[in-house]
Design an enzyme around this catalytic site. Structure first.
Site, PDB file in Angstrom:
ATOM      1  NE  ARG A  75       3.641  17.953  19.603  1.00 39.31           N
ATOM      2  CZ  ARG A  75       3.784  19.089  18.901  1.00 39.31           C
ATOM      3  NH1 ARG A  75       2.788  19.942  18.789  1.00 39.31           N
ATOM      4  NH2 ARG A  75       4.932  19.366  18.317  1.00 39.31           N
ATOM      5  CG  HIS A  78       3.463  15.590  25.651  1.00 38.29           C
ATOM      6  ND1 HIS A  78       4.270  16.017  26.679  1.00 38.29           N
ATOM      7  CD2 HIS A  78       3.390  14.237  25.781  1.00 38.29           C
ATOM      8  CE1 HIS A  78       4.674  14.974  27.395  1.00 38.29           C
ATOM      9  NE2 HIS A  78       4.148  13.879  26.878  1.00 38.29           N
ATOM     10  NE  ARG A 115       5.133  21.511  21.275  1.00 33.36           N
ATOM     11  CZ  ARG A 115       4.253  20.716  21.902  1.00 33.36           C
ATOM     12  NH1 ARG A 115       4.650  19.582  22.436  1.00 33.36           N
ATOM     13  NH2 ARG A 115       2.972  21.045  21.945  1.00 33.36           N
ATOM     14  CG  ASN A 151       7.655  13.174  30.433  1.00 34.79           C
ATOM     15  OD1 ASN A 151       7.374  13.895  29.475  1.00 34.79           O
ATOM     16  ND2 ASN A 151       7.059  12.020  30.663  1.00 34.79           N
ATOM     17  CG  PHE A 164       1.034   5.466  25.992  1.00 36.03           C
ATOM     18  CD1 PHE A 164       1.577   6.177  27.053  1.00 36.03           C
ATOM     19  CD2 PHE A 164       0.701   6.174  24.839  1.00 36.03           C
ATOM     20  CE1 PHE A 164       1.777   7.551  26.978  1.00 36.03           C
ATOM     21  CE2 PHE A 164       0.899   7.545  24.753  1.00 36.03           C
ATOM     22  CZ  PHE A 164       1.432   8.231  25.828  1.00 36.03           C
ATOM     23  CG  HIS A 342      10.551   9.000  16.382  1.00 33.81           C
ATOM     24  ND1 HIS A 342      10.656   8.050  17.370  1.00 33.81           N
ATOM     25  CD2 HIS A 342      10.146   8.333  15.285  1.00 33.81           C
ATOM     26  CE1 HIS A 342      10.315   6.872  16.886  1.00 33.81           C
ATOM     27  NE2 HIS A 342      10.003   7.013  15.618  1.00 33.81           N
ATOM     28  NE  ARG A 361       8.497   7.776  24.632  1.00 36.10           N
ATOM     29  CZ  ARG A 361       9.344   8.684  25.103  1.00 36.10           C
ATOM     30  NH1 ARG A 361      10.284   8.320  25.959  1.00 36.10           N
ATOM     31  NH2 ARG A 361       9.276   9.934  24.731  1.00 36.10           N
ATOM     32  CE1 TYR A 365       6.944   8.374  21.533  1.00 29.35           C
ATOM     33  CE2 TYR A 365       7.001  10.746  21.281  1.00 29.35           C
ATOM     34  CZ  TYR A 365       6.909   9.624  22.090  1.00 29.35           C
ATOM     35  OH  TYR A 365       6.770   9.777  23.446  1.00 29.35           O
ATOM     36  NE  ARG A 372       2.129  16.269  15.869  1.00 30.46           N
ATOM     37  CZ  ARG A 372       2.816  17.402  15.759  1.00 30.46           C
ATOM     38  NH1 ARG A 372       2.193  18.558  15.778  1.00 30.46           N
ATOM     39  NH2 ARG A 372       4.137  17.388  15.650  1.00 30.46           N
TER      40      ARG A 372
HETATM   41 FE1  HDD Z   1       5.299  10.266  24.496  1.00 28.61          FE
HETATM   42  C1  HDD Z   1       4.520  12.949  22.610  1.00 28.61           C
HETATM   43  C2  HDD Z   1       7.488  12.172  26.327  1.00 28.61           C
HETATM   44  C3  HDD Z   1       5.729   7.668  26.721  1.00 28.61           C
HETATM   45  C4  HDD Z   1       3.509   8.281  22.499  1.00 28.61           C
HETATM   46  N1  HDD Z   1       5.874  12.187  24.465  1.00 28.61           N
HETATM   47  C5  HDD Z   1       5.436  13.150  23.608  1.00 28.61           C
HETATM   48  C6  HDD Z   1       6.077  14.393  23.902  1.00 28.61           C
HETATM   49  C7  HDD Z   1       6.914  14.174  24.957  1.00 28.61           C
HETATM   50  C8  HDD Z   1       6.795  12.776  25.307  1.00 28.61           C
HETATM   51  C9  HDD Z   1       7.792  15.190  25.638  1.00 28.61           C
HETATM   52  C10 HDD Z   1       5.827  15.703  23.188  1.00 28.61           C
HETATM   53  C11 HDD Z   1       6.872  15.957  22.154  1.00 28.61           C
HETATM   54  C12 HDD Z   1       6.663  17.304  21.535  1.00 28.61           C
HETATM   55  O1  HDD Z   1       6.928  18.306  22.223  1.00 28.61           O
HETATM   56  O2  HDD Z   1       6.217  17.346  20.399  1.00 28.61           O
HETATM   57  N2  HDD Z   1       6.326   9.996  26.216  1.00 28.61           N
HETATM   58  C13 HDD Z   1       7.255  10.866  26.729  1.00 28.61           C
HETATM   59  C14 HDD Z   1       7.977  10.216  27.801  1.00 28.61           C
HETATM   60  C15 HDD Z   1       7.467   8.962  27.925  1.00 28.61           C
HETATM   61  C16 HDD Z   1       6.447   8.820  26.913  1.00 28.61           C
HETATM   62  C17 HDD Z   1       9.088  10.851  28.610  1.00 28.61           C
HETATM   63  C18 HDD Z   1       7.840   7.860  28.855  1.00 28.61           C
HETATM   64  C19 HDD Z   1       9.025   7.709  29.326  1.00 28.61           C
HETATM   65  N3  HDD Z   1       4.696   8.345  24.613  1.00 28.61           N
HETATM   66  C20 HDD Z   1       5.018   7.427  25.576  1.00 28.61           C
HETATM   67  C21 HDD Z   1       4.511   6.127  25.191  1.00 28.61           C
HETATM   68  C22 HDD Z   1       3.911   6.287  23.971  1.00 28.61           C
HETATM   69  C23 HDD Z   1       4.025   7.684  23.631  1.00 28.61           C
HETATM   70  C24 HDD Z   1       4.678   4.863  26.003  1.00 28.61           C
HETATM   71  C25 HDD Z   1       3.230   5.278  23.100  1.00 28.61           C
HETATM   72  C26 HDD Z   1       3.566   4.033  23.031  1.00 28.61           C
HETATM   73  N4  HDD Z   1       4.135  10.580  22.879  1.00 28.61           N
HETATM   74  C27 HDD Z   1       3.528   9.605  22.183  1.00 28.61           C
HETATM   75  C28 HDD Z   1       2.879  10.088  20.911  1.00 28.61           C
HETATM   76  C29 HDD Z   1       3.217  11.623  20.950  1.00 28.61           C
HETATM   77  C30 HDD Z   1       3.989  11.758  22.234  1.00 28.61           C
HETATM   78  C31 HDD Z   1       1.453   9.708  20.761  1.00 28.61           C
HETATM   79  C32 HDD Z   1       2.048  12.583  20.792  1.00 28.61           C
HETATM   80  C33 HDD Z   1       2.525  13.655  19.872  1.00 28.61           C
HETATM   81  C34 HDD Z   1       3.779  13.174  19.369  1.00 28.61           C
HETATM   82  O3  HDD Z   1       4.068  11.955  19.902  1.00 28.61           O
HETATM   83  O4  HDD Z   1       4.497  13.748  18.571  1.00 28.61           O
HETATM   84  O5  HDD Z   1       3.424   9.467  19.811  1.00 28.61           O
END
Ligand code: HDD
Length: 720
Positions: A75, A78, A115, A151, A164, A342, A361, A365, A372
């Site tokens: 990822r 995270h 997770r 979070n 982001f 997601h 977001r 996702y 991935r």
């Molecule tokens: Fe995110 C993963 C939580 C903002 C894009 N995010 C990811 C995971 C968590 C969060 C817990 C891991 C999930 C897992 O265990 O597989 N993210 C947050 C929170 C945010 C946040 C609480 C703000 C309130 N995230 C955020 C933004 C973006 C992303 C603004 C993009 C626009 N996040 C992602 C991602 C991930 C991710 C790139 C990486 C791996 C995945 O999604 O599955 O899409």
């Protein structure tokens, strides 16, 4: 025993669903993937005993090809996480505000997979770094999967998803040399932060001990954004989600965390795994803050702004259910690695708000799972597939598992009898909330988002003196690692907007000048053609000046179960003082580990053999919650000559942990603190010495319940 524990969690629909994919090689032949039995798994096929290998060796080729492809991209954020199965049990019906089926009936249990993760470090980095922790929960509801992807902090660094990629680029290891690992303490991150004043509130959370949790079981979770609940009548109520851990919120000390990273980088993962294996099932209560639509503009902050929280004094958290994690995964890769969350996975009764971070977001996702997990069928991976039925006309794609029968893969159709049908709303069809929008297309930031500092101040004001000190230290550490003086100065300038004392202390520690007049904050996040006054950050008068739930130490939950206590022993340790304390602690649910100069077995003065769990080589004080020294002259005199034993105690003392000792603490006499501490201060400072077989364990257990004795922090300046 372990298997029984594992099976105790199988009584849920998702775990039963996974059963069809579980495979056990016990009592089976070794075969190829095609099911051909393998006769020799040690030697490749070759031309003669010492000759070259042959290309026709399909057994070797298959084994090696599979191995070569075993990794998938981690990822982007995270990557390092730990997961577990469990359930959500609802306390009371939420029917008034939401039609979500899984929240209707008290006592209803819904399977979940949770997770927890660090954000920045790579998959192989340490658990105990300073970072936000991900707190993602997938609910396998009867109406489809619902993901709450949150979070352990209720606010975020940026207000708009557009930023982001920049945020993440800046905080990840620097692009030229890929350093440092799993840390924000470097120039690019603080350069970004110093130009992004909206980050200030989250930075206060990240520099607090919330960012170095004692355990994944001891942290809160937050949905962060404002979401919507929708009821049967189509009425919307804004909602913020909270997870409140049964054990309370506890942190590590920074010095401790850094040392654990070296000694046991799997500290959190192991703690979660062992708690579940031992039946200490982690629990959180699910809470909601409900905000009627009419109150959308009632507060001095915008409820759509993800850098703001709603103080619980203004909108109380209503506890509506509990989550229990009661089963470890069978296979890390198949479950924890392949699970795909997601925030856009919602069910009827839950909908989005217009928070610009959430909106972004909703795109990211699925997009990230495509790269991935390798294609559009990741929803078919066992851990991701819903327990609700799923039918549609999507076909093909890499690794398709379903065999869709019949002729039709389009809608509308008559050849397939029109199936699958669209569901009317009353049949459970998802209908987006009918929000009226009539607006111009623009790129701008809402004026209501421009107060970047007031809630950072609220957070700081809500902390105890000890917690404030840790925030000062954390800023000083992080910025101390920054090489560019200008960046440090800009950050001190921003801190003046939060709290003068905080800014002054950090400036002092960094050796940079403290600006006499608070600097005007820099705001680079606005369009070039906007008038500067228009986007000047504002300080808005807050209704409350401090909020009780924001401090960890003001909300201490006292417990002993699952805490770990080191017993420092050597041969000839006295049976009675070892066994009576061990029994008393284990009765409370604590884990006792025997730590000695060597591993193997030791002999007690009564001639018993006791298994040693760890030696001073394989463990250290920082992975324990408390230390006890049982009696026995011989044992103590051996330990007195062992620098590691003395260091163990000094370090535990430095980290404010309870220390107990039989026989008036003879070993403690060799420590740095013993003679510097007035004897009448011992118990007040968590050093429990005097007592008999009954009172000593009782007093030691009371001390463990307090977790730490902050009154000794720094005061004695322990060189450990
Ligand atoms: Fe995110 C993963 C939580 C903002 C894009 N995010 C990811 C995971 C968590 C969060 C817990 C891991 C999930 C897992 O265990 O597989 N993210 C947050 C929170 C945010 C946040 C609480 C703000 C309130 N995230 C955020 C933004 C973006 C992303 C603004 C993009 C626009 N996040 C992602 C991602 C991930 C991710 C790139 C990486 C791996 C995945 O999604 O599955 O899409």
């Amino acid at each position: 025993m372990k298997d029984e524990k594992k099976k105790s969690g199988t009584n849920n629909d998702k775990l039963k669903d996974l059963e069809k994919n579980r495979k056990d090689g016990k009592d089976e032949f070794l075969t190829t993937n095609q099911g051909v039995k393998i006769n020799d798994n040690q030697n490749t096929l070759s031309a003669g005993e010492r000759g070259p290998s042959l290309l026709e060796d399909f057994i070797f080729r298959e084994k090696m090809t599979h191995f070569d492809h075993e990794r998938i991209p981690e990822r982007i954020v995270h990557p390092r996480g730990s997961g577990a199965h469990g359930y959500l049990e609802v306390y009371e019906s939420m029917r008034d505000v939401t039609k979500a089926g899984f929240l209707q009936d008290p006592g209803k249990k819904t399977p979940v997979f949770a997770r927890f993760s660090t954000v920045v470090g790579f998959r192989g980095s340490s658990d105990v770094v300073r970072d936000v922790r991900g707190f993602a929960v997938k609910f396998y509801t009867e109406e489809g999967n619902y993901d709450l992807v949150g979070n352990n902090m209720p606010v975020f660094f940026i207000q708009d998803a557009m930023k982001f990629p920049d945020l993440v680029h800046s905080i990840k290891p620097e692009q030229d040399n890929e350093m440092p690992q799993a840390s924000a303490a470097h120039d690019t991150f603080w350069d970004f932060a110093s130009l992004m004043p909206e980050s200030m509130h989250t930075l206060l959370w990240v520099t607090s001990d919330r960012a170095i949790p004692r355990s994944l079981r001891m942290m809160e979770g937050f949905g962060v954004h404002t979401f919507r609940f929708i009821n049967e009548e189509g009425k919307s109520t804004f909602v913020k989600f909270h997870w409140k851990p049964k054990l309370g919120v506890h942190g590590l000390l920074w010095d401790e965390a850094q040392k654990i990273s070296g000694k046991n980088p799997d500290f959190h993962r192991q703690d979660l795994w062992e708690a579940i294996e031992n039946g200490n099932y982690p629990e959180w209560e699910l809470g909601v803050q409900l905000i009627p639509e009419e109150d959308e503009h009632k507060y001095e902050f915008d409820i759509l702004d993800p850098t703001k929280l709603i103080p619980e004094e203004l909108v109380p958290v209503q506890l509506i259910g509990k989550m229990v994690l009661n089963r470890n995964p069978d296979n890390f890769f198949a479950e924890t690695e392949q699970v795909a969350f997601h925030p856009g996975h919602v069910v009827p009764g839950i909908d989005f708000s217009n928070d610009p971070l959430l909106q972004g977001r909703l795109f990211s996702y699925t997009d990230t799972q495509l790269i991935r997990l390798g294609g559009p069928n990741f929803h078919e991976i066992p851990i991701n597939r819903p327990i609700a039925k799923s039918h549609n006309n999507q076909r093909g794609g890499h690794m398709r598992q379903e065999i869709n029968v019949g002729k039709t893969n389009y809608h509308p159709n008559s050849l397939g009898g029109g199936c699958p049908f669209q569901a009317k709303m009353k049949e459970g069809g998802f209908v987006s909330h009918h929000e009226k929008i009539d607006a111009n297309k623009i790129r701008t930031r809402s004026q209501s988002f421009l107060d970047f500092f007031s809630q950072a101040t609220l957070f700081y004001n809500s902390q105890t003196e000890v917690e404030k000190k840790h925030i000062v230290d954390a800023f000083s550490f992080e910025l101390g690692k920054v090489k560019m003086v200008e960046i440090r100065e800009r950050m001190v300038g921003l801190l003046t907007q939060v709290d003068q004392d905080l800014a002054k202390q950090v400036a002092e520690n960094l050796g940079v000048e403290y600006p006499r007049e608070p600097e005007k904050p820099i705001n680079k996040g606005i369009p070039a053609d906007a008038g500067p006054e228009e986007f000047e950050p504002k300080h808005v008068e807050q209704t409350i000046k401090s909020s009780l739930p924001l401090s960890m130490l003001n909300n201490l939950v006292e417990f002993v179960a699952s805490r770990t206590v080191a017993f420092l022993c050597a041969d000839e340790v006295e049976d009675d003082s070892l066994n009576s304390m061990k029994k008393a602690l284990e009765k409370e649910g604590a884990t006792v580990k025997i730590v000695a100069p060597k591993t193997g077995m030791l002999k007690t003065s009564g001639g018993e053999n006791v298994k040693i769990d760890d030696s001073f080589l394989t463990t250290t004080s920082v992975v324990f919650d408390a230390v006890y020294v049982p009696g026995g002259d011989q044992s103590i005199s051996k330990l007195k000559n062992d620098g590691d034993a003395i260091h163990f105690l000094n370090e535990a003392y430095k980290h404010c942990k309870p220390i107990g000792a039989a026989e008036n603490g003879a070993l403690l006499e060799s420590t740095y603190f013993y003679n510097r501490l007035p004897k009448d201060q011992f118990s007040k400072k968590g050093v429990i010495l005097n007592g008999d077989k009954e009172s000593l364990p009782k007093d030691f257990i009371s001390a463990i319940k307090k977790h730490r004795f902050w009154n000794r922090e720094k005061a004695e300046n322990i060189p450990a």
